[in-house]
Write a protein that holds these residues in place. Structure first.
Motif, PDB file in Angstrom:
ATOM      1  N   GLU A 174       0.820  -1.213   0.000  1.00 37.71           N
ATOM      2  CA  GLU A 174       0.000   0.000   0.000  1.00 37.71           C
ATOM      3  C   GLU A 174       0.855   1.264   0.000  1.00 37.71           C
ATOM      4  O   GLU A 174       0.546   2.233  -0.686  1.00 37.71           O
ATOM      5  CB  GLU A 174      -0.956  -0.007   1.194  1.00 37.71           C
ATOM      6  N   GLN A 231      -8.159  -5.743  -1.430  1.00 41.39           N
ATOM      7  CA  GLN A 231      -7.038  -4.884  -1.816  1.00 41.39           C
ATOM      8  C   GLN A 231      -6.457  -5.308  -3.157  1.00 41.39           C
ATOM      9  O   GLN A 231      -6.124  -4.465  -4.002  1.00 41.39           O
ATOM     10  CB  GLN A 231      -5.949  -4.911  -0.747  1.00 41.39           C
ATOM     11  N   THR A 250      -6.388  -3.003  -6.453  1.00 43.66           N
ATOM     12  CA  THR A 250      -5.097  -2.658  -7.060  1.00 43.66           C
ATOM     13  C   THR A 250      -5.064  -3.063  -8.527  1.00 43.66           C
ATOM     14  O   THR A 250      -4.604  -2.302  -9.387  1.00 43.66           O
ATOM     15  CB  THR A 250      -3.949  -3.344  -6.296  1.00 43.66           C
ATOM     16  N   GLY A 287      -9.295  -0.072  -2.052  1.00 42.01           N
ATOM     17  CA  GLY A 287      -8.049  -0.721  -1.665  1.00 42.01           C
ATOM     18  C   GLY A 287      -7.611  -0.324  -0.268  1.00 42.01           C
ATOM     19  O   GLY A 287      -7.068  -1.142   0.488  1.00 42.01           O
ATOM     20  N   ASN A 308      -6.888  -2.912   2.677  1.00 40.28           N
ATOM     21  CA  ASN A 308      -5.562  -2.885   3.295  1.00 40.28           C
ATOM     22  C   ASN A 308      -5.658  -2.738   4.806  1.00 40.28           C
ATOM     23  O   ASN A 308      -4.927  -3.390   5.560  1.00 40.28           O
ATOM     24  CB  ASN A 308      -4.752  -1.741   2.688  1.00 40.28           C
TER      25      ASN A 308
END
Length: 475
Positions: A295, A355, A359, A382, A386
């Motif tokens: 992240e 996530q 992404t 996301g 995360n």
């Protein structure tokens, strides 16, 4: 002397409180403010680096050391200070670290040359390495295992991730409106306020037995982590074929292996091998490492996309991440409820999948600003996923341990966090810039960013699958 362990102990043998008392709320506020401030420091200078370079006469090639000096100290000494917190007292080290942070921030704001600024950044990193594990130990030992601890860790994780994003925004605002020096000065009143309030709400806490510091283990892990972080930073700047990077990485790996065997034979190890053999500690920390690597580096990749492909200013690019910050706060606030409904391991897995999908959606970004809706939506979603992983990692990695081991456990978890934040950007930078010349156009840069985004998404998905396999049974 009364301890937090004494306060929390009866709650474990009688009734676990279901709601935050007034005092626990104050404890939470003090600790969260400190952790948020430390997270901001990781990224607050990124946008201001060119301005600082011009103001203090930094050569262009050495600008990255303003960030690297902080990261080396913060990551390299975290585990050592986590153990020291157990020995000398967590509140004591927490307050010493905050005092050092305030003084070093003042020094950085008053810097007149590169040397003075780098000394301040190293001191800030050391303060971070002391305050973060001590603060997390106070947090986990103040709140018993269960919903309260999960809620506290969720808020902590949300504010830390939001702090990383806020730092990028705040750095641009302060630099544009006032001066880059305020990126340092802003820490001073906050640190002072926490130092004044902390003694009235935090009770001292330490391990049950006084033990000697494992010096050989401390040297091996500290130098090993310093070498590893330096090697990754050098690889991000010059590529993974750089001899200095390869040597540093090799030395780091060797010393970490040495550390394991030193701990195995030590009478009073820095980290007991029995703890390192716990499945929750191993796989929980690995899940956390992947979450922070992916992240934080995604912020770098999207900054590259916004500035180099879409032509955003540094300030506008920073403001674009406010949506990501909102996503992390949302994920942190709801994580405890999600864990309560489906369990910790399923939360890790679901968060990782969310996530990864968000992404991967960024692979659809184009070379004009009409794609901003996709970036904002994907980074928000996301960020939620995360944060579910991060809270799940902290709960997993610190559960099932005695209060005496909390400093060590949170030291390991904090080291995981610091290493992840530090190593993610160099790795993704090396992938994104591979084969792209300095004079490459927007299409080539977009291609490099897309490649790195794909690798990022695959890593997240692998992490979720590993959590599903190796943490499938409740330890």
């Amino acid at each position: 002397m009364s301890t937090i362990d004494e306060v929390a102990g009866p709650a474990r043998t009688t009734a676990v409180p279901e709601k935050l008392t007034g005092r626990l709320k104050l404890v939470l506020v003090v600790l969260l403010v400190a952790q948020f401030m430390l997270a901001v420091d990781f990224s607050i200078l990124n946008v201001a680096l060119p301005v600082i370079g011009r103001g203090l006469g930094f050569p262009l090639a050495q600008l990255q050391w303003i960030a690297t000096a902080f990261a080396l100290a913060a990551a390299g000494f975290t585990l050592l200070f986590g153990r020291i917190a157990d020995l000398v007292g967590r509140r004591r080290l927490f307050m010493i670290g905050l005092a050092v942070l305030g003084l070093s921030s003042l020094l950085g704001g008053l810097a007149v040359d590169p040397t003075m600024l780098l000394i301040a950044r190293v001191a800030q990193g050391l303060a971070t390495a002391a305050v973060t594990p001590a603060g997390l130990s106070l947090l986990t030992s103040s709140f018993p295992e269960g919903p309260l601890r999960e809620k506290a860790l969720g808020l902590n994780g949300a504010l830390m991730s939001a702090g990383f994003t806020t730092g990028a925004v705040l750095g641009g605002v302060l630099t544009d409106l006032l001066s880059w020096r305020w990126a340092f000065f802003i820490n001073v009143p906050v640190a002072l306020a926490v130092l004044l309030i902390a003694p009235t709400v935090l009770v001292e806490s330490r391990g049950e037995a006084r033990a000697k510091l494992d010096v050989p283990g401390a040297l091996a892990v500290t130098v090993g982590l310093l070498s590893l972080v330096f090697g990754l930073t050098a690889a991000g700047e010059h590529g993974f074929g750089d001899p200095a990077a390869l040597v540093a990485l090799a030395v780091g790996v060797v010393l970490l292996v040495v550390f394991y065997f030193v701990e195995k034979g030590a009478a009073q190890p820095l980290v007991p091998v029995r703890i390192l053999h716990k499945r929750t500690v191993i796989w929980g920390n690995l899940a956390g490492l992947i979450a922070f690597v992916t992240e934080t580096s995604l912020v770098f990749l999207m900054t590259l996309y916004l500035q180099k492909v879409l032509g955003f200013s540094p300030l506008a690019a920073g403001l674009s991440f406010a949506v990501l910050g909102l996503g992390t706060v949302t994920g942190g606030v709801t994580a405890a409820r999600v864990i309560g409904k489906i369990g910790t391991t399923p939360t890790l897995v679901v968060g990782g999948i969310v996530q990864a999908v968000a992404t991967a959606a960024l692979l659809g970004l184009g070379d004009d600003r009409s794609w901003m809706w996709l970036l904002l939506l994907a980074t928000f979603v996301g960020g939620v996923g995360n944060m579910l992983v991060i809270v799940g990692f902290m709960v997993t990695a610190t559960s099932g341990l005695s209060d005496a081991d909390q400093g060590m456990a949170t030291g390991v978890a904090t080291m995981t966090q610091q290493i992840g934040i530090t190593m993610g950007t160099p790795i993704m930078s090396a992938i994104a810039t591979a084969g792209i010349a300095d004079s490459a156009g927007a299409d080539a840069i977009l291609g490099g960013v897309s490649t790195a985004v794909l690798v990022n998404a695959v890593i997240v998905l692998v992490g979720a699958l590993m959590a599903a396999v190796f943490l499938r049974k409740k330890a």
